[in-house]
Design an enzyme around this catalytic site. Structure first.
Site, PDB file in Angstrom:
ATOM      1  N   PRO A  92       8.666   0.624   9.268  1.00  0.00           N
ATOM      2  CA  PRO A  92       9.349   1.478   8.550  1.00  0.00           C
ATOM      3  C   PRO A  92       9.239   2.397   7.654  1.00  0.00           C
ATOM      4  O   PRO A  92       8.599   2.428   6.597  1.00  0.00           O
ATOM      5  CB  PRO A  92      10.728   0.343   8.235  1.00  0.00           C
ATOM      6  N   GLY A  96       7.491   1.810   1.671  1.00  0.00           N
ATOM      7  CA  GLY A  96       6.722   0.705   0.357  1.00  0.00           C
ATOM      8  C   GLY A  96       5.929   0.453   1.050  1.00  0.00           C
ATOM      9  O   GLY A  96       5.452  -0.322   0.489  1.00  0.00           O
ATOM     10  N   GLY A  98       3.949   1.844   3.371  1.00  0.00           N
ATOM     11  CA  GLY A  98       2.837   2.206   3.931  1.00  0.00           C
ATOM     12  C   GLY A  98       2.319   3.030   5.088  1.00  0.00           C
ATOM     13  O   GLY A  98       1.411   3.398   5.782  1.00  0.00           O
ATOM     14  N   ALA A 101       0.633   6.677   5.806  1.00  0.00           N
ATOM     15  CA  ALA A 101      -1.013   6.061   5.673  1.00  0.00           C
ATOM     16  C   ALA A 101      -1.129   5.537   6.835  1.00  0.00           C
ATOM     17  O   ALA A 101      -2.234   6.146   7.836  1.00  0.00           O
ATOM     18  CB  ALA A 101      -1.220   6.019   4.335  1.00  0.00           C
ATOM     19  N   ASP A 143      -2.596   3.550  -0.726  1.00  0.00           N
ATOM     20  CA  ASP A 143      -2.433   3.414   0.882  1.00  0.00           C
ATOM     21  C   ASP A 143      -3.672   3.168   1.340  1.00  0.00           C
ATOM     22  O   ASP A 143      -3.444   2.468   2.075  1.00  0.00           O
ATOM     23  CB  ASP A 143      -1.147   4.163   0.827  1.00  0.00           C
TER      24      ASP A 143
HETATM   25  O1  PMV Z   1       5.417   3.625  -1.499  1.00  0.00           O
HETATM   26  P1  PMV Z   1       3.881   3.673  -1.322  1.00  0.00           P
HETATM   27  O2  PMV Z   1       3.790   2.307  -0.866  1.00  0.00           O
HETATM   28  O3  PMV Z   1       3.650   4.896  -0.152  1.00  0.00           O
HETATM   29  O4  PMV Z   1       3.053   2.785  -2.174  1.00  0.00           O
HETATM   30  C1  PMV Z   1       3.428   3.474  -3.060  1.00  0.00           C
HETATM   31  C2  PMV Z   1       2.544   3.363  -4.546  1.00  0.00           C
HETATM   32  C3  PMV Z   1       2.644   4.117  -5.900  1.00  0.00           C
HETATM   33  O5  PMV Z   1       2.066   4.071  -6.666  1.00  0.00           O
HETATM   34  C4  PMV Z   1       4.419   4.529  -6.258  1.00  0.00           C
HETATM   35  C5  PMV Z   1       2.224   5.909  -5.807  1.00  0.00           C
HETATM   36  C6  PMV Z   1       0.884   5.783  -5.548  1.00  0.00           C
HETATM   37  O6  PMV Z   1       0.533   6.717  -4.861  1.00  0.00           O
HETATM   38  O7  PMV Z   1      -0.088   4.710  -6.179  1.00  0.00           O
END
Ligand code: PMV
Length: 304
Positions: A92, A96, A98, A101, A143
């Site tokens: 999804p 959070g 990834g 990426a 990520d």
């Molecule tokens: O939201 P995500 O899964 O892309 O994770 C981001 C992680 C952070 O620490 C908030 C940002 C980063 O670039 O590390």
């Protein structure tokens, strides 16, 4: 036809503080994947079909992160061809896990495979990092690293990728709040907070770094019963950074009441996913309670 895929990821400990040089621990989520197929096309140019979004991107014409990663990869390979890339993802978006990426990684791998070039995980990771900047603003690089290597990663910005040991597998539930939350917004808000109150934020980041060290040591020794309390401590630090939300806290409370050992948001925060450490005995009850409290999905994964 050439196919490639890439996993999602979960940050166990240390998100946001990792942008400021502190360590973080993340693991691949291999059961959720982004997939890309590459086929030659008769017409000129490269077209990307984002199947889940019902979108067609003309590379070089439309401004889009998927087009950017395709162009960067072709430049890196010194290759060109008339191609169609079909992209789909079970991860999804803005949750959070990834997703951005993972899609980029699958594109890099698929193009590498199409041109019969062996790309190392380090090459894939650094290409994907370039597009992470489009998604995130100032990404730490966690990520792209965990997804390109598909291994548990202790990540410190600017350092070589390092693995960490998980002596005993453990079970996580991943509950989606249903609230999409683009990471670049929370990353930007934390930056503004840090600029206004540097001492406060540095103290929080140091506390997170200490949690990460304790978690890493506990995981290496198989002392998984410590993880729950450490997750809850990390959640409190994220609340103090201003990246939690009512929906997240409602789910955290519900999960703990139903028997989870600990819970925290994972990733950018303000929405997205909340993770819980559960056992074989508590998993079903925690999952049911989370669904009843409004989680839109609850996924179980074994971290090993
Ligand atoms: O939201 P995500 O899964 O892309 O994770 C981001 C992680 C952070 O620490 C908030 C940002 C980063 O670039 O590390």
């Amino acid at each position: 036809m050439i196919q490639a895929s890439a996993c999602g990821k979960i940050i166990l400990f240390g998100e946001h503080a990792v942008v400021y040089g502190r360590p973080a621990l993340a693991v691949p989520l291999s059961q959720l994947r982004a997939r890309v197929t590459v086929t030659p096309r008769a017409d000129k140019g490269i077209v990307i079909r984002a199947l889940d979004l019902n979108r067609v991107i003309r590379v070089g014409t439309d401004s889009d992160a998927l087009g950017t990663i395709a162009q960067l990869t072709l430049a890196h390979l010194g290759a060109t061809a008339d191609l169609e890339l079909a992209v789909s993802s079970a991860i999804p978006p803005a949750g959070g896990l990834g997703s951005g990426a993972a899609v980029s990684t699958a594109i890099v791998r698929a193009l590498g495979a199409f041109f019969e070039r062996q790309l190392s995980a380090a090459e894939v990771s650094s290409l994907v990092y370039e597009t992470e900047k489009v998604y995130h603003g100032t990404p730490s690089g966690i990520d792209n690293t965990v997804i390109a290597y598909e291994q548990p990663v202790r990540y410190v910005r600017g350092q070589e990728m390092a693995q960490f040991q998980i002596a005993e597998p453990f079970t996580l539930l991943i509950a989606h709040t249903g609230v999409p939350s683009p990471t670049r917004i929370t990353v930007g808000d934390v930056r503004r907070g840090w600029e206004q109150e540097p001492a406060k934020y540095e103290t929080i980041f140091d506390a997170v770094a200490a949690i990460v060290e304790r978690a890493q040591a506990a995981l290496a020794r198989g002392e998984n019963e410590q993880l729950g309390a450490l997750m809850s401590e990390n959640q409190h630090a994220l609340e103090a950074m201003g990246v939690s939300s009512l929906e997240i806290e409602r789910l955290v409370e519900t999960g703990l009441r139903a028997g989870a050992r600990g819970g925290k948001l994972s990733g950018g925060g303000r929405g997205g996913n909340v993770i819980f450490h559960v056992t074989g005995e508590t998993s079903a009850a925690v999952r049911a309670a989370l669904m009843q409290a409004g989680a839109v999905s609850v996924l179980e994964t074994i971290v090993r």
